[in-house]
Motif scaffolding. Structure first.
Motif, short mmCIF file in Angstrom:
data_model
loop_
_atom_site.label_atom_id
_atom_site.label_comp_id
_atom_site.label_asym_id
_atom_site.label_seq_id
_atom_site.Cartn_x
_atom_site.Cartn_y
_atom_site.Cartn_z
N THR A 1 4.00 1.52 13.92
CA THR A 1 4.23 1.76 12.53
C THR A 1 2.84 1.49 11.86
O THR A 1 2.77 2.10 10.46
CB THR A 1 5.35 0.91 12.14
OG1 THR A 1 4.84 -0.34 12.13
CG2 THR A 1 6.69 1.17 12.67
N ASP B 1 2.62 -4.83 5.50
CA ASP B 1 3.97 -4.52 5.10
C ASP B 1 3.95 -3.14 4.61
O ASP B 1 2.85 -2.87 3.87
CB ASP B 1 4.65 -5.77 4.29
CG ASP B 1 4.73 -6.97 4.88
OD1 ASP B 1 5.61 -6.91 5.98
OD2 ASP B 1 4.35 -8.02 4.39
N GLU B 2 5.37 -2.70 4.44
CA GLU B 2 5.34 -1.33 3.50
C GLU B 2 6.56 -1.63 2.47
O GLU B 2 7.78 -2.02 3.29
CB GLU B 2 5.59 -0.19 4.58
CG GLU B 2 5.85 0.92 3.73
CD GLU B 2 5.83 2.34 4.70
OE1 GLU B 2 5.55 3.50 4.50
OE2 GLU B 2 6.87 2.04 5.81
N SER B 3 6.38 -1.45 1.40
CA SER B 3 7.58 -1.57 0.33
C SER B 3 8.35 -0.38 0.60
O SER B 3 8.07 0.88 0.95
CB SER B 3 7.17 -1.57 -1.08
OG SER B 3 6.48 -0.46 -1.56
N VAL B 4 9.67 -0.53 0.61
CA VAL B 4 10.70 0.46 1.12
C VAL B 4 11.57 0.98 -0.25
O VAL B 4 12.13 0.00 -0.91
CB VAL B 4 11.78 -0.16 2.10
CG1 VAL B 4 12.72 0.95 2.37
CG2 VAL B 4 10.93 -0.51 3.39
N GLU C 1 12.33 -4.36 -1.23
CA GLU C 1 12.61 -4.49 0.27
C GLU C 1 11.26 -4.04 0.92
O GLU C 1 10.55 -3.23 0.60
CB GLU C 1 13.62 -3.55 0.84
CG GLU C 1 14.25 -3.81 1.97
CD GLU C 1 15.11 -2.82 2.79
OE1 GLU C 1 15.33 -2.81 3.96
OE2 GLU C 1 15.80 -2.43 1.67
N GLU C 2 10.86 -4.77 1.97
CA GLU C 2 9.83 -4.56 2.81
C GLU C 2 10.01 -4.60 4.13
O GLU C 2 10.71 -5.22 4.80
CB GLU C 2 8.43 -5.57 2.47
CG GLU C 2 8.06 -5.72 1.12
CD GLU C 2 6.86 -6.59 0.85
OE1 GLU C 2 6.68 -7.49 1.67
OE2 GLU C 2 6.31 -6.36 -0.08
N ARG C 3 8.99 -3.76 4.85
CA ARG C 3 9.45 -3.80 6.44
C ARG C 3 8.02 -4.02 7.00
O ARG C 3 6.91 -3.61 6.63
CB ARG C 3 9.84 -2.52 6.84
CG ARG C 3 8.86 -1.41 7.06
CD ARG C 3 9.45 -0.07 7.73
NE ARG C 3 8.63 1.10 7.35
CZ ARG C 3 8.19 1.68 8.47
NH1 ARG C 3 8.56 1.61 9.67
NH2 ARG C 3 7.40 2.73 8.26
N ARG C 4 7.78 -4.81 7.95
CA ARG C 4 6.55 -5.25 8.59
C ARG C 4 6.38 -4.10 9.38
O ARG C 4 6.78 -3.26 9.94
CB ARG C 4 7.00 -6.31 9.74
CG ARG C 4 5.82 -6.96 10.56
CD ARG C 4 4.89 -7.91 10.02
NE ARG C 4 5.49 -8.87 9.43
CZ ARG C 4 5.75 -10.06 9.69
NH1 ARG C 4 5.47 -10.33 10.86
NH2 ARG C 4 6.07 -10.87 8.90
#
Length: 164
Positions: free
Chosen positions: A120, A104-107, A112-115
């Protein structure tokens, strides 16, 4: 005198976490496989210490990986691009394990996180030869336990194929 007593009380309360005294595990990477068409990477490894029985009571344990040079694996720190996976033993009488790792990456620092998968995830893997991971355990009584760092070759994750 009251101030001294208060100071001693505060110092005692802040030192509630005990040093765990457990041996630091050395993890040895074996292989990685992608779980079907998911973004889950199954990371296989061995340890010279029994990992899942370190503490009678734990509030969280798993393999945590950094996709960057950020190697602060403490619970209070959030690695911006990271992976996490729960660890399970492969057989009852062995020190062989598997972690199902999701990246994941924290946004925007808002929780909020995105896979990260496929297109990516690939840029983070191609940017380095290996990613760094540790086994981490939070206990109700003891300080957080960390294994030594294990390196997973980026090429093995890329070879596992990108999840769509």
């Amino acid at each position: 005198m009251r101030m001294l007593s208060l100071l001693v009380l505060i110092l005692m309360a802040s030192a509630c976490s005990l040093n765990h005294g457990r041996p630091v595990a050395n993890l040895e990477y074996t292989k990685t496989e992608r779980l079907r068409n998911t973004g889950i990477y199954q990371v296989y490894f061995s340890s010279d210490v029994e990992l899942l029985g370190l503490f009678k009571s734990s509030i969280g344990q798993g393999l945590i990986c950094s996709l960057t040079d950020d190697l602060d694996f403490s619970q209070s720190h959030q690695i911006k691009q990271s992976g996490f996976g729960f660890v399970e033993r492969l057989s009852a009488n062995s020190l062989l394990y598997r972690a199902d790792v999701i990246f994941d990456e924290s946004v925007d620092g808002k929780g909020e996180e995105r896979r990260l998968k496929g297109e990516t995830l690939a840029p983070f893997l191609t940017a380095r030869d290996a990613i760094s991971c540790v086994f981490r355990v939070h206990s109700t009584t003891y300080k957080t336990y960390f294994s030594n760092v294990m390196h997973i070759p980026s090429a093995d994750l890329l070879k596992s194929g990108p999840a769509q």
